[in-house]
Design a protein around this motif. Structure first.
Motif, short mmCIF file in Angstrom:
data_model
loop_
_atom_site.label_atom_id
_atom_site.label_comp_id
_atom_site.label_asym_id
_atom_site.label_seq_id
_atom_site.Cartn_x
_atom_site.Cartn_y
_atom_site.Cartn_z
N VAL A 117 0.88 -1.05 0.03
CA VAL A 117 0.00 0.04 -0.19
C VAL A 117 0.86 1.30 -0.15
O VAL A 117 0.64 2.14 -0.71
CB VAL A 117 -1.06 -0.12 1.29
N GLU A 118 1.98 1.33 0.80
CA GLU A 118 2.77 2.44 0.94
C GLU A 118 3.41 2.68 -0.65
O GLU A 118 3.57 4.01 -1.15
CB GLU A 118 3.90 2.14 2.10
N GLY A 119 4.08 1.57 -0.96
CA GLY A 119 4.70 1.70 -2.40
C GLY A 119 3.59 2.11 -3.56
O GLY A 119 4.20 2.97 -4.27
N GLN A 120 2.35 1.75 -3.56
CA GLN A 120 1.41 2.20 -4.34
C GLN A 120 1.13 3.63 -4.14
O GLN A 120 1.02 4.44 -5.38
CB GLN A 120 0.27 1.21 -4.27
N GLU A 125 1.80 8.96 -6.20
CA GLU A 125 2.25 10.40 -5.65
C GLU A 125 3.37 11.02 -6.61
O GLU A 125 3.32 11.98 -7.10
CB GLU A 125 2.59 10.55 -4.28
N HIS A 126 4.06 9.90 -7.16
CA HIS A 126 5.55 10.33 -7.88
C HIS A 126 4.76 10.61 -9.29
O HIS A 126 5.41 11.55 -10.02
CB HIS A 126 6.35 9.09 -8.01
N TYR A 127 3.60 9.73 -9.99
CA TYR A 127 3.61 10.09 -11.29
C TYR A 127 2.68 11.22 -11.24
O TYR A 127 2.51 12.10 -12.27
CB TYR A 127 2.52 8.79 -11.51
N ARG A 128 1.79 11.59 -10.10
CA ARG A 128 0.98 12.95 -10.15
C ARG A 128 2.02 14.03 -10.05
O ARG A 128 1.77 14.86 -10.79
CB ARG A 128 0.24 12.92 -8.85
N THR A 129 3.24 13.96 -9.31
CA THR A 129 3.95 15.01 -9.25
C THR A 129 4.84 15.17 -10.97
O THR A 129 4.87 16.30 -11.43
CB THR A 129 5.15 14.93 -8.14
N PHE A 130 5.10 14.22 -11.36
CA PHE A 130 5.77 14.09 -12.51
C PHE A 130 4.76 14.76 -13.60
O PHE A 130 5.04 15.45 -14.50
CB PHE A 130 5.91 12.77 -13.16
N PHE A 131 3.54 14.47 -13.73
CA PHE A 131 2.29 14.93 -14.69
C PHE A 131 2.09 16.27 -14.57
O PHE A 131 1.88 17.23 -15.45
CB PHE A 131 1.14 14.16 -14.50
N PRO A 135 3.14 18.95 -18.35
CA PRO A 135 1.85 18.96 -18.87
C PRO A 135 1.80 17.98 -20.17
O PRO A 135 1.09 17.55 -20.46
CB PRO A 135 1.36 20.27 -19.04
N GLU A 136 2.94 18.27 -21.08
CA GLU A 136 3.06 17.48 -22.34
C GLU A 136 2.87 16.07 -21.90
O GLU A 136 2.30 15.33 -22.90
CB GLU A 136 4.46 17.77 -23.13
N ALA A 137 3.68 15.49 -20.88
CA ALA A 137 3.73 14.14 -20.45
C ALA A 137 2.18 13.74 -20.38
O ALA A 137 1.78 12.68 -20.74
CB ALA A 137 4.76 13.78 -19.62
N LYS A 138 1.86 14.29 -19.67
CA LYS A 138 0.25 14.17 -19.11
C LYS A 138 -0.49 14.09 -20.34
O LYS A 138 -1.30 13.12 -20.52
CB LYS A 138 -0.36 15.27 -18.34
#
Length: 151
Positions: A117-120, A125-131, A135-138
């Motif tokens: 659960v912590e890894g998920q 959170e990591h992908y959210r911050t990345f996107f 915004p182009e990657a999103k």
């Protein structure tokens, strides 16, 4: 001289009395010799024989018990007290380690679930911050989702 005669007469009477007493003693002695008085020791002999048999039985029993004790002593193993204490200490240590290991193994599944659960959450959170930062990657990712969702 009259006194001497008197003394002589007294001595003669005494000697006669003494001789009579000796005669009576001899007669009594002869009577005792002729008496058929035999001491009966049969009861005493029976008691002594019974006591002797009892003593023999007691000695045999004691010898038998002594042989059993010696046999048990010969078969026994003598251990020093420090060896016994060390063995008990090792046994307690092994039981504690075994118990602790069982406790830890039983908790592994719970830890795995919490770690998953912590890894998920960390990955999301990591992908959210990345996107949010790119915004182009999103946009590319959403386009890819739509293409895969139509197929």
């Amino acid at each position: 001289m009259a006194k001497l005669d008197e003394i002589a007469e007294l001595l003669t009477e005494e000697i006669n009395g003494f001789e009579k007493s000796i005669g009576r003693l001899e007669k009594v002695h002869e009577d005792f010799k002729n008496l058929p008085l035999r001491p009966d020791t049969s009861e005493l002999n029976a008691l002594l024989k019974e006591y002797g048999n009892k003593q023999k039985n007691d000695i045999k029993e004691q010898q038998r018990l002594m042989e059993r004790i010696l046999h048990k002593v010969e078969r026994s193993v003598l251990l020093p007290s420090w060896a016994i204490k060390l063995t008990w200490g090792l046994l307690v240590t092994v039981l504690l380690v075994l118990g602790f290991s069982i406790y830890k193994v039983s908790r592994i599944s719970k830890k795995e679930q919490v770690a998953y659960v912590e890894g998920q959450d960390d990955a999301i959170e990591h992908y959210r911050t990345f996107f949010e930062e790119s915004p182009e990657a999103k946009e590319l990712y959403q386009k890819w989702l739509e293409d895969n969702g139509q197929k």
